[in-house]
Design an enzyme around this catalytic site. Sequence first.
Site, mmCIF file in Angstrom:
data_model
loop_
_atom_site.group_PDB
_atom_site.id
_atom_site.type_symbol
_atom_site.label_atom_id
_atom_site.label_comp_id
_atom_site.label_asym_id
_atom_site.label_seq_id
_atom_site.Cartn_x
_atom_site.Cartn_y
_atom_site.Cartn_z
ATOM 1 C CE LYS A 96 -3.915 2.072 2.486
ATOM 2 N NZ LYS A 96 -4.884 1.911 3.600
ATOM 3 C CB SER A 171 -7.923 3.822 2.357
ATOM 4 O OG SER A 171 -7.151 3.245 3.412
ATOM 5 C CB SER A 195 -8.487 0.879 5.059
ATOM 6 O OG SER A 195 -9.226 2.073 5.130
#
Length: 504
Positions: A96, A171, A195
């Site tokens: 990420k 996210s 997320s």
Amino acid sequence: MAIQRPTIDVLKQIANDLHIQLTDTEAAEYLSIIQSNFDAYDLIDELDDEIPEVRYPRANSYRPDATENPLNAWYYKTEVKGALSGKLSGKTIALKDNIFLADVPMMNGSTTLEGFVPEYDATIVTRMLDAGATILGKATCEHFCLSGGSHTSDPVAVHNPYRHGYSAGGSSSGSAALVSNGDVDLAIACDQGGSIRIPAAFCGIYGMKPTHGLVPYTGIMPIENTIDHVGPVSRTVRDNALLLEVIAGGDGLDPRQYHVKTEDYTSYLDRGVKGLKIGVVREGFNLANMDPKVAEKVRKAIVEFEKMGAIVEDISLPEHALAGALWSPVGCEGLTAQMMHGNGMGFNWEGLYGVKLIDKHKDWRKQADQLSPTLKACMFVGEYGIKNYSGRYYAKSKNITRRARAAYDQKLAEYDLLLMPTVPMVAQPLPEPGCSLTEYISKAFEMIGNTASQDITGHPAMSIPCGLVDDLPVGLMLIGPYFGEGKIYQAAAAFEKNVDWKTI
């Protein structure tokens, strides 16, 4: 290099900001008194920073174009090969894009951070490379990680692998999309309100939010220390458990870590669920926006657990909703104080700070209008709470968190696991460009009704796929006691082995 000293006028302005009034004479005398303090700043400025050594060479990195990135799930591509052998040998991984990977740009979904390049690797990056993994790059994430939808990342939205034009969840949107699409074997995601689990549910993969502090957050841009979690997403339960084995454990640098207990998680995978007690949380099905078709798929999955020999009972956990409500003051005031006013790092904790990140992120103030509406909305709430109530609601919420955590603990003393839908819906269409603020923001937070609670209480929770509605994946969430990831993997692996989730 000497730091710039304040003038009399600058010191008077600083004092005024602190609600202190100084005369010119007083300011001059104070300046004389505090010069020795600034001499210490000069000394520190001359010293090298204390940061980890980068031990694995990396290939040239680049930002892929649309032909190589049809889901918009990659931010940067590179190749970092780890050790020649280890638990993750032969496995490819995406990170990420809020995770430090030295010499590879990191944007965290926001143009205000574009151009930042970390100097060192996050602890978990080094651990994965030591275990033989190959890191292929950085996965797109939402704007400073403040969205459960995949439409807030600069410059473009991330698409769901199951249906273009639909949300991949957020996210950790890119992480889940790349794993689901088969571009990488595994990915690292982060979770402050859901997320890891939201994109895992939307993309039909496995996403584990570990116990708070089990995995070190060192070298990852925080939102708020008390709700920051990092964990694996994968296409199989075994790969998920294997990756957690590699990244879990204390590193001596993360204040989130306390009394950490690790296990051989893969040893749980063949134990089955016979005799395992699972409490089905009624409140998890009672969300106002719960899609009945999603609830039906989760109920059918529950029947499969019963067929395998699990003892399943409906239970009530009213504090589940309380924990969700606590997220607003904790999350909004906390992120405003730490991530924004504190320039990403904040103060008052021991560990490894990202000094270069502070240098770059402080400039958000010059570009604040470019921040996403989702972040602005949270900042407005947080700043209001801080300015008008002096943070008392953050403080009171942290106190009440113990009540919510204890309620979860009580149920988890009676049951091995708790179960509920991960999210109340399947992936929704991405908002159209130029949509209203109301639609943009509601599409970012409409799905967090069940997931935010475990970020507040800190309990481990995993999303597993359990069916399709309109050809889009449904997620089921398993919740365990503190450091009870093994039991979650035990149940998830049994379900994966015995049930074709796409046919439920």
